[in-house]
Design an enzyme around this catalytic site. Structure first.
Site, PDB file in Angstrom:
ATOM      1  N   VAL A   1     -10.016   1.395 -10.954  1.00 56.33           N
ATOM      2  CA  VAL A   1      -9.398   0.071 -10.783  1.00 56.33           C
ATOM      3  C   VAL A   1     -10.237  -0.857  -9.903  1.00 56.33           C
ATOM      4  O   VAL A   1      -9.965  -2.057  -9.834  1.00 56.33           O
ATOM      5  CB  VAL A   1      -7.951   0.152 -10.223  1.00 56.33           C
ATOM      6  CG1 VAL A   1      -7.015   0.884 -11.154  1.00 56.33           C
ATOM      7  CG2 VAL A   1      -7.924   0.745  -8.817  1.00 56.33           C
TER       8      VAL A   1
ATOM      9  N   TYR B   1      -7.068  -1.998   5.144  1.00 55.60           N
ATOM     10  CA  TYR B   1      -5.894  -1.628   4.341  1.00 55.60           C
ATOM     11  C   TYR B   1      -4.742  -2.626   4.546  1.00 55.60           C
ATOM     12  O   TYR B   1      -4.102  -3.061   3.595  1.00 55.60           O
ATOM     13  CB  TYR B   1      -5.489  -0.206   4.741  1.00 55.60           C
ATOM     14  CG  TYR B   1      -4.397   0.447   3.948  1.00 55.60           C
ATOM     15  CD1 TYR B   1      -4.648   0.995   2.689  1.00 55.60           C
ATOM     16  CD2 TYR B   1      -3.099   0.554   4.462  1.00 55.60           C
ATOM     17  CE1 TYR B   1      -3.637   1.637   1.975  1.00 55.60           C
ATOM     18  CE2 TYR B   1      -2.091   1.188   3.765  1.00 55.60           C
ATOM     19  CZ  TYR B   1      -2.363   1.736   2.528  1.00 55.60           C
ATOM     20  OH  TYR B   1      -1.358   2.367   1.820  1.00 55.60           O
TER      21      TYR B   1
ATOM     22  N   LYS C   1      -3.173  -4.918   1.537  1.00 58.54           N
ATOM     23  CA  LYS C   1      -1.753  -4.836   1.157  1.00 58.54           C
ATOM     24  C   LYS C   1      -1.036  -6.164   1.431  1.00 58.54           C
ATOM     25  O   LYS C   1      -0.187  -6.583   0.643  1.00 58.54           O
ATOM     26  CB  LYS C   1      -1.075  -3.680   1.903  1.00 58.54           C
ATOM     27  CG  LYS C   1      -1.607  -2.284   1.523  1.00 58.54           C
ATOM     28  CD  LYS C   1      -1.404  -1.962   0.056  1.00 58.54           C
ATOM     29  CE  LYS C   1      -1.655  -0.485  -0.257  1.00 58.54           C
ATOM     30  NZ  LYS C   1      -1.504  -0.166  -1.676  1.00 58.54           N
TER      31      LYS C   1
END
Ligand code: NDP
Length: 242
Positions: A60, A153, A157
């Site tokens: 991905v 991260y 997100k």
């Protein structure tokens, strides 16, 4: 045929989502990066539960491969419509920012954030044509509150949360809902190295969650009956907010 695509369906939360959506009658497209053995295990669990599906491996984080594999699958399967997309594949690579290498930032952003754009844009066209779709993005408590050691991260997100809210506004009138689920600590390979004993003391329900508990929330948001819920972030975190 109604299909559901789950990125990162070979293990953990993605596997649990695949099995639960298959039980609801969806033909499952199980994406993974490299772990074919585990992806096949997911497919056999789906079959044991009375469902069916197929493997669709691609990275991905690689927009060329997404176009090549997913784009070709869409072109070759005009009678099959992906009406549910679960953007679940994700990695973490923690480090305090002062010591974070370029690759740690780039890989985490590409896998967790860029993937949302490249996969969703491809699937969106057929949802728009069908005037129906359910897009669910698996984000994280880290993207809501920020966690030390996870600037990469948390940024990725939080980026997906913003995109969820924006896209929900773009496609609402076409019968497509876009929501996010923010898990807290869930028992999977990703949390394997964490000190569970110490961390669970901070969680009001005093335990890590299960992948099935996250999948249950996904099935709810993916149902036709959830048509009036869009642009939301649903936390599945045992009450942990700080
Ligand atoms: P796991 O590490 O158990 O599984 C990760 C899955 O993502 C695997 O199927 C893996 O495939 C796939 N994957 C990883 N990178 C890629 C890639 N580049 N291309 C395609 N597939 C990829 O993770 P979890 O199940 O724990 O996490 C799932 C999601 O939930 C992630 O987005 C994560 O950030 C989020 N989350 C998890 C939490 C937790 O406590 N576990 C908490 C909050 C959010 P392969 O098997 O081939 O490697």
């Amino acid at each position: 045929m109604k299909c559901a695509l789950v990125t990162g369906g070979s293990r953990g939360i993605g596997r649990a989502i695949c099995v639960k959506l298959a039980v609801q009658g969806h033909h499952m497209l199980i994406n993974y990066k490299s772990n074919k053995e585990e992806a096949e295990k997911t497919l056999s669990l789906i079959k044991q539960a009375g469902g069916d599906g197929e493997l669709l491996p691609f990275d991905v984080a690689d927009k060329g491969r997404i176009q090549e594999i997913l784009g070709k699958w869409i072109e070759a399967n005009e009678e099959k419509h992906i009406d549910i997309l679960i953007n679940n594949a994700g990695i973490r690579d923690d480090s305090l920012m002062a010591w974070m290498a370029d690759e740690q930032w780039d890989n985490v952003l590409k896998t967790n954030l860029d993937s949302f754009f490249h996969v969703t844009r491809l699937v969106l066209n057929s949802m728009l044509a069908q005037k129906y779709g359910r897009i669910i993005n698996i984000v994280s408590l880290s993207g809501l509150k920020g966690l030390a050691g996870q600037t990469n991260y948390s940024a990725a997100k939080a980026g997906v949360i913003g995109a969820t809210k924006a896209l929900a506004q773009e496609v609402g009138r076409q019968g497509i809902t876009v929501n996010a689920i923010a898990p807290g600590f869930i028992k999977t390979d990703m949390t394997e190295g964490l000190d569970e004993k110490e961390l669970k003391a901070l969680i009001p329900v005093k335990r890590f969650g299960t992948a099935e508990e996250v999948a249950h929330a996904v099935v709810f948001l993916a149902s036709p009956e959830a048509a009036y819920i869009t642009g939301q972030v649903l936390s599945v975190n045992g009450g942990l907010y700080s």
